[in-house]
Design an enzyme around this catalytic site. Structure first.
Site, PDB file in Angstrom:
ATOM      1  N   ASP A  11       0.860  -1.187   0.000  1.00  0.00           N
ATOM      2  CA  ASP A  11       0.000   0.000   0.000  1.00  0.00           C
ATOM      3  C   ASP A  11       0.888   1.225   0.000  1.00  0.00           C
ATOM      4  O   ASP A  11       1.730   1.381   0.891  1.00  0.00           O
ATOM      5  CB  ASP A  11      -0.889   0.024   1.251  1.00  0.00           C
ATOM      6  CG  ASP A  11      -1.942  -1.076   1.209  1.00  0.00           C
ATOM      7  OD1 ASP A  11      -2.480  -1.323   0.119  1.00  0.00           O
ATOM      8  OD2 ASP A  11      -2.220  -1.684   2.255  1.00  0.00           O
ATOM      9  N   ASP A 130     -13.889  -6.171  -3.582  1.00  0.00           N
ATOM     10  CA  ASP A 130     -13.915  -6.270  -2.118  1.00  0.00           C
ATOM     11  C   ASP A 130     -15.254  -6.885  -1.728  1.00  0.00           C
ATOM     12  O   ASP A 130     -16.311  -6.307  -2.006  1.00  0.00           O
ATOM     13  CB  ASP A 130     -13.756  -4.884  -1.481  1.00  0.00           C
ATOM     14  CG  ASP A 130     -12.361  -4.315  -1.736  1.00  0.00           C
ATOM     15  OD1 ASP A 130     -11.412  -5.111  -1.849  1.00  0.00           O
ATOM     16  OD2 ASP A 130     -12.227  -3.082  -1.827  1.00  0.00           O
TER      17      ASP A 130
END
Length: 252
Positions: A11, A130
């Site tokens: 990330d 997701d």
């Protein structure tokens, strides 16, 4: 026999790798180029970078990061986060990424998948989903905006549509398992893997090498992604691969 892939995920916020627990409590984890080189040496098959800087300034930094990483890496890497148009895809791919990952933008405008696949080829387009189980529909629901917003989409149907529109790969994250380190969501991964004709990358829940074995054998995943267990050195790509090889899994 298809080789199974192990993929660390980084990330990136404002040009640095950060790690957090469920999107909060972010801490600096280092330089993306150095970490990329480290994972490459460790034997990672691919890398995924998720740009979590919302700012325009952060976006420019991300292009610089991609260029630097591309100069150092021999393995394929995917970049996701904030890619909202064909121009965004062009910028990231020209900077040296091998694939782009579309999540919220694809839900908002499914045609973006088609545009990207037509222009660059399906092999460049990853659709990230997701997923969270929802008892009211007896299945998994698609979430967007980093897992903050529920949609009306059911995961299996959306995965099939994404593939129909040209996605070459599905990056499937279980929000229920993410960060728990109790293993991947086998039911979710298997259900989606059996429903689509393209590779599925399982994400969310890796805690040890055995979890990778389970998601490949029982979950039918083609690849498995993990972040914190690799960043925190709880295990390494090398160790996971050795464990899988001993148990007859076909890996690079």
């Amino acid at each position: 026999m298809i080789t199974k892939r192990i993929i660390p995920c980084l990330d990136v916020k404002d040009g640095r790798v950060v790690k957090g627990v469920q999107f909060v409590q972010l801490r600096d984890a280092g330089d993306p180029v150095e970490l990329a080189k480290f994972y490459d040496k460790q034997g990672a098959d691919e890398l995924v970078f998720l740009d979590i800087s919302a700012s325009h300034e952060g976006r420019k930094t991300m292009v610089e990061v991609v260029e630097k990483v591309a100069a150092q890496l021999a393995i394929p890497f995917t970049v996701g986060g904030g890619i909202n148009s064909l121009d965004d895809m062009k910028t990231i791919l020209r900077a040296g990424a091998d694939k782009v990952s579309l999540n919220t933008a694809a839900v908002r405008n499914p045609n973006l998948i088609t545009e990207g696949a037509d222009f660059f080829g399906s092999q460049c387009i990853v659709v990230a989903i997701d997923a969270k189980y929802d008892e009211t529909i007896g299945s998994w629901r698609v979430y967007t905006h980093g897992g903050r917003n529920a949609t009306d989409l059911e995961v299996v149907e959306w995965a099939k549509e994404a593939v129909r529109r040209g996605a070459g790969e599905i990056l499937l994250t279980s929000m229920d398992c993410d960060g728990e380190k109790n293993g991947f969501d086998i039911a979710l991964t298997r259900t989606v893997s059996e429903a689509v004709s393209v590779p599925v990358i399982a994400s969310g829940g890796a805690g040890n090498a055995k979890h990778f074995l389970e998601v490949f054998e029982k979950g039918k995943a083609d690849a498995a992604l993990a972040a914190s267990i690799f960043h925190y050195k709880e295990t390494s790509v090398k160790e996971v691969k050795a464990y899988l090889k001993e148990r007859g899994v076909n890996i690079r």
